[in-house]
Every structure is written in structure tokens, then in C-alpha cells.
Enzyme design. Structure first.
Site, PDB file in Angstrom:
ATOM      1  N   LYS A   1      -7.819   2.952  -2.316  1.00 13.44           N
ATOM      2  CA  LYS A   1      -8.577   2.695  -1.082  1.00 13.44           C
ATOM      3  C   LYS A   1      -9.911   3.444  -1.110  1.00 13.44           C
ATOM      4  O   LYS A   1     -10.946   2.918  -0.700  1.00 13.44           O
ATOM      5  CB  LYS A   1      -7.748   3.113   0.131  1.00 13.44           C
ATOM      6  CG  LYS A   1      -6.655   2.100   0.424  1.00 13.44           C
ATOM      7  CD  LYS A   1      -5.628   2.560   1.408  1.00 13.44           C
ATOM      8  CE  LYS A   1      -4.569   1.466   1.537  1.00 13.44           C
ATOM      9  NZ  LYS A   1      -3.232   1.913   1.716  1.00 13.44           N
TER      10      LYS A   1
ATOM     11  N   GLN B   1      -0.891   6.203   5.454  1.00  7.53           N
ATOM     12  CA  GLN B   1      -0.234   5.614   4.284  1.00  7.53           C
ATOM     13  C   GLN B   1       1.281   5.748   4.423  1.00  7.53           C
ATOM     14  O   GLN B   1       1.803   6.844   4.592  1.00  7.53           O
ATOM     15  CB  GLN B   1      -0.722   6.327   3.002  1.00  7.53           C
ATOM     16  CG  GLN B   1      -0.197   5.713   1.729  1.00  7.53           C
ATOM     17  CD  GLN B   1      -0.718   4.289   1.514  1.00  7.53           C
ATOM     18  OE1 GLN B   1      -1.893   4.020   1.612  1.00  7.53           O
ATOM     19  NE2 GLN B   1       0.196   3.366   1.232  1.00  7.53           N
TER      20      GLN B   1
ATOM     21  N   ASP C   1      -4.752  -1.510  10.010  1.00 10.61           N
ATOM     22  CA  ASP C   1      -3.552  -2.060   9.363  1.00 10.61           C
ATOM     23  C   ASP C   1      -2.916  -3.158  10.232  1.00 10.61           C
ATOM     24  O   ASP C   1      -2.055  -3.907   9.772  1.00 10.61           O
ATOM     25  CB  ASP C   1      -2.510  -0.941   9.157  1.00 10.61           C
ATOM     26  CG  ASP C   1      -2.356  -0.560   7.692  1.00 10.61           C
ATOM     27  OD1 ASP C   1      -2.811  -1.338   6.829  1.00 10.61           O
ATOM     28  OD2 ASP C   1      -1.776   0.504   7.413  1.00 10.61           O
TER      29      ASP C   1
END
Ligand code: NAP
Length: 282
Positions: free
Chosen positions: A51, A95, A118
Site C-alpha cells: 500500500k 490492516q 475500505d
């Protein structure tokens, strides 16, 4: 006849180039993505490094918060609240998975919805169900972009999604539905999976079970999208689909790796840009 290979790497690279061009034209503050990682999960570390690299390539600022394994829920939530208030941060991502003593849902619920890149927050999920998208979950979003890149029409098609998870199967089904497909969702309790998958014009496999989808389960000429990431006996990455036999029957097929995976990464950047626009236009 062998299926056309859907090249996720190439489509993702093209998307990334467009994002980088767009960001290069922003004057002043650049978009910012905050990524929280807790503990030493090696797979999580690989994803977070990816990322950071993707952001750097596109001119997006990435802010990494690497917290020790013994971080408490209170400390984690306090960080999320701080990032919620941070003017330089457009998107926040924790994460997953988090260490067992931490409550991931609680973390997600504490991210302000307008930074939920997300798209896991219940408000984002609700918007997706209503067809009023803010952010779109990265993997299903990536699948839709792949279909679009190959001019594969969804309208009026029968799409079968194998898997009903909150991060892939359910939102995938919603996106297809809102694109006017007729959608069937299969899962581990589906009694005759082959009877269902054989009806699919577009078959999206997200069960995480290698070898699950064989050629006899696929309609001649179907589009086959394999979301799953498994490992075969040699330790190599593979999907749910028995690729070599299904490719002889499908019209289009995604490989694993190199299909949906690269798109998932790019869609996070796209969601971060969406968050950025929302913030500067507030
Ligand atoms: P998950 O939470 O484990 O969900 C798997 C789903 O598949 C469940 O709904 C399960 O049914 C269903 N299922 C399991 N075995 C089945 C069977 N034999 N027949 C029919 N359905 C079955 O997994 P996930 O998070 O959705 O991820 C799915 C796969 O995609 C994994 O391999 C994951 O690594 C991969 N993935 C890839 C990307 C990417 O970027 N390419 C991103 C995210 C995930 P029940 O609900 O009944 O248990």
C-alpha cells in the site's frame, strides 16, 4: 476455444497511471491515506508495504502507524479518533486481521464514515445496499472495473457469486445487482453448487477453496472471475477455479495471480481520491 485472459496487472497499471496523472494536477495538499498495522503478522506487513509503494507511485501521502502486538483496544481507538480529526488524512484503514485480543469491528465502527476507504463501516455497507455509493469495497470494485475494461456487459446477465462474506461476496452481489444483473449467491450450505454455477453467464468465485470450480460446473462461454487466493501443493498461488480446464470452456477468465488482486490494490487508491474530493469540497 481458449478463453480470453483478463489481465488484471495491465488494467491495474493503466488505472494507476490515470490516478497518478490526476494527483499530479492537485495543487496544495496531496491526498493522504493512514494505514494502521498492529503486531508482526508477516502477510499483513507485505500488504502494508504494498500500500505504501502504491501510494508513493501515485503521489498520495501514506502515513503508517505500526503498533506493537500488545497495543490495547483503548490505545487503538484513541489513534483512530486522532486520525479522524487529522486534516491531512483522507482515508483510514486498519490492516486485518488484528491480533486476537483486539476487536476489529469496534475499530471499523470508530472510523468516521467519510474516511472509511475500505468501505467496511455499517454506513458504507448501508449505502452499498441502497445503491448510493460513497466508497466501494476494493475487491468487488476491482472486479467491476475489470468487467468494464473488457466491455463485458452485466446488464440482464445471470451472475452467480460463490461466497457471501461481508468483504467480498455480499458487496459483490450488490454491485452486480445495481448493474441490473440477476444475481444468485451460493455458499457452503448450497446443496447443489454445480447446478447453480452452470447457470452463470458471469461466475464470480470467492470461496477460498482451491479446486472447487471444475469445467463441468461452468456454462460454455461463461465469464469466470476468480477472486480467491489459495496455495497449491507446491506453495504457488491459485484460485478456486481449476484454471487449465475451465479456460477451455469460458469466454473470459481471470488468472490467479494477476487477475483481481492487482485491482484490489488500485481501488484503495481510487477510494482515497474519492475521500480527498469529499474533504476539499466540504
Ligand atoms: P471468507 O470470509 O472465508 O468467505 C468464504 C465464503 O465462501 C463463505 O461465504 C463460505 O460460505 C463460502 N464457501 C466456502 N466453502 C464453500 C464451498 N465449498 N462451496 C460454496 N461456498 C463456499 O473469505 P473472503 O474473505 O470472502 O475471501 C474469499 C477468497 O478471496 C479468499 O481466498 C481470499 O483470500 C480471497 N480474497 C482475495 C482478494 C483479492 O484481492 N484478490 C481480496 C479479498 C479476499 P459460508 O458463508 O457458508 O461459510
Amino acid at each position: 476455444m481458449s478463453a480470453i485472459l483478463i489481465d488484471g496487472k495491465k488494467v491495474a497499471a493503466d488505472c494507476k497511471k490515470l490516478i497518478a496523472e490526476e494527483v499530479s494536477q492537485f495543487s496544495g495538499r496531496k491526498p493522504g491515506l493512514a494505514v494502521i498495522i498492529v503486531g508482526n503478522n508477516p502477510a499483513s506487513r507485505v500488504y502494508v508495504n504494498g500500500k505504501r509503494k502504491d501510494c508513493a507511485e501515485c503521489g498520495i501521502e501514506s502515513y503508517e502507524y505500526a503498533l506493537p502486538e500488545d497495543t490495547t483496544q483503548e490505545e487503538l481507538i484513541e489513534l483512530v479518533h486522532r486520525l479522524n480529526e487529522d486534516e491531512n488524512v483522507d482515508g483510514i484503514l486498519a490492516q486485518l486481521p488484528l491480533p486476537d485480543h483486539l476487536d476489529a469491528d469496534d475499530v471499523i465502527y470508530n472510523i468516521v464514515p467519510d474516511k472509511d476507504v475500505d468501505a467496511f463501516h455499517p454506513i458504507s455497507v448501508g449505502r452499498i445496499t441502497l445503491g448510493k455509493y460513497g466508497f466501494v469495497p476494493c475487491t468487488p470494485y476491482g472486479v467491476m472495473e475489470l468487467l468494464n475494461a473488457y466491455n463485458i456487459q452485466v446488464y440482464g446477465k445471470h451472475c452467480v457469486v460463490v461466497g457471501r462474506s461481508n468483504i467480498v461476496g455480499k458487496p459483490m452481489s450488490m454491485l452486480l445487482l445495481h448493474s441490473n444483473a440477476t444475481v444468485t449467491i451460493a455458499h457452503s450450505k448450497t446443496t447443489d453448487l454445480a447446478a447453480i454455477t452452470k447457470q452463470a453467464d458471469i461466475l464470480v468465485c470467492a470461496a477460498g477453496k482451491r479446486g472447487l470450480i471444475t469445467a463441468d460446473m461452468v456454462k460454455e462461454g461463461a465469464v469466470v472471475i476468480d477472486v480467491s487466493i489459495n496455495r497449491n501443493d507446491e506453495g504457488k498461488l491459485c484460485g478456486d477455479v481449476v484454471f487449465d480446464e475451465v479456460r477451455e470452456k469460458a469466454s473470459y477468465i481471470t488468472p490467479v495471480p494477476g487477475g483481481v488482486g492487482p485491482m484490489t490494490r488500485v481501488m484503495l487508491l481510487q477510494n482515497t481520491i474519492t475521500a480527498y474530493y469529499n474533504h476539499i469540497n466540504k
